[in-house]
Design an enzyme around this catalytic site. Structure first.
Site, PDB file in Angstrom:
ATOM      1  CB  SER A 130      42.826  48.199  35.744  1.00 53.86           C
ATOM      2  OG  SER A 130      41.884  47.507  36.534  1.00 53.86           O
ATOM      3  CE  LYS A 189      43.844  43.959  36.403  1.00 47.15           C
ATOM      4  NZ  LYS A 189      43.198  44.977  37.181  1.00 47.15           N
TER       5      LYS A 189
END
Lengths: 166, 175
Positions: A40, A83
């Site tokens: 991701s 993230k």
């Protein structure tokens, strides 16, 4: 002889406790080495990269937009997610894709942050589970140490258009 | 002269050794095992702080019990406030993941608690900033389980995990 063995055991236990506590304090208050997994955050961080994370920003509340953070997953407190911070509290966030015709915005609530992975096509992030509380953030990743071909400070976001411009 | 200098050096070495053992062990104990905290506010009356601002209760916070994020309905827990990460709040766990709660003053009448979240409420409804205001909270914000009141001495007691009646609508089937 028994007393000698007992004494040695106690000393071993004592050293284990002492170094364990020093390790806890180092990881909790300074930082540590982390191995990331998953796609991701590509191309900034690839699967099985090893990075260095610092925890001082979390304690001094100085996490900023554009920082890559490690946080506890909101739906599974035992796993961590990695993230980038797109918005802080009060920021206006585009919740639909920028290619959609009807755009919808929302504001990040107080005490929360909006996270997105750099690999927007393959990332489960705040676009899926909403903003997460600041208290879930564990640390900030700022340096990659493996693979050596990519050694150094981490790049800026390849998705500059996701940041609000106000 | 040399003798007194040697004494100072030995004392300094012993002090450093003791310091680097004692401080990490104490910090780790307070972070991982247990610590104490003073309770402020009226949101948990009458269980905590029944005297209001005259006398604040001091509770024992047990980190070890929640190291695997295991809580029961009715436990009094402390957690990081989802609205202000610099503050810790102390509330009672009403519902776990999968349960359906009948809310008081929330925008939805009934809420199903999502996976990895819990629903917390103060015992003093109406004077409590809890899940009725900010919704279910993620288990990752859990800080400790408050097990005993330590001060004032006349209120020395073990805190029971009691669920107030009729707060929970439907319990999830898992066990």
């Amino acid at each position: 002889m028994i007393r000698g063995a007992l004494g040695k055991t106690f000393r071993l236990v004592g050293y284990t406790i002492q170094y364990g506590c020093i390790a806890h304090c180092a990881f909790e208050y300074v930082g540590g080495v982390v191995m990331c997994s998953g796609p991701s955050m590509e191309p900034t961080i690839k699967n099985s990269d090893i990075v260095f994370a610092e925890n001082l920003s979390r304690h001094f509340y100085s996490i900023q937009r554009g920082d890559i953070v490690i946080a506890k997953s909101p739906s599974d407190p035992k796993s961590n997610i990695c993230k980038r911070v797109i918005g802080l509290e009060g920021d206006k966030i585009l919740t639909t894709s920028s290619s959609d015709f009807f755009k919808s915005h929302s504001y990040v609530p107080t005490g929360h942050v909006w996270l997105e992975g750099d690999n927007l096509q393959n990332s489960t992030d705040s676009r899926y589970y909403g903003p997460i509380p600041y208290g879930l953030i564990r640390g900030r990743i700022f340096f990659k140490i493996w693979p050596l071909s990519d050694f150094g400070f981490l790049r800026d976001s390849p998705n500059g258009h996701r940041f609000s411009d106000d | 002269m040399a003798q007194s200098q040697g004494w100072v050096k030995r004392y300094f070495k012993a002090f450093c050794k003791g310091f680097f053992v004692a401080v990490p062990v104490a910090v780790t104990f307070l972070d991982r095992v247990a610590c104490v905290a003073r309770v402020e506010g009226a949101s948990m009356q009458p269980s905590l702080n029944p005297g209001g601002s005259q006398s604040s209760d001091v509770v024992l916070l047990n980190h070890w019990k929640v190291r695997n994020f295991e809580v029961q309905r009715g436990d009094i827990v402390s957690l990081v406030s989802p609205k202000n990460p610099e503050q810790k709040i102390i509330k009672r766990v009403i519902a776990l993941e999968g349960d359906i709660v009948r809310t008081i003053g929330h925008k939805n009448r009934y809420v199903k608690v999502p996976r990895g979240h819990i629903w917390v409420e103060g015992d003093h409804h109406g004077h409590s900033f809890d899940s009725n205001s900010f919704g279910p909270v993620s288990l990752g914000l859990l800080h400790a389980h408050a097990t005993h009141i330590l001060w004032p001495p006349e209120r020395w007691q073990k805190l029971e995990s009691v669920l107030p009646p009729e707060r929970l609508l439907v319990q999830s089937e898992e066990e």
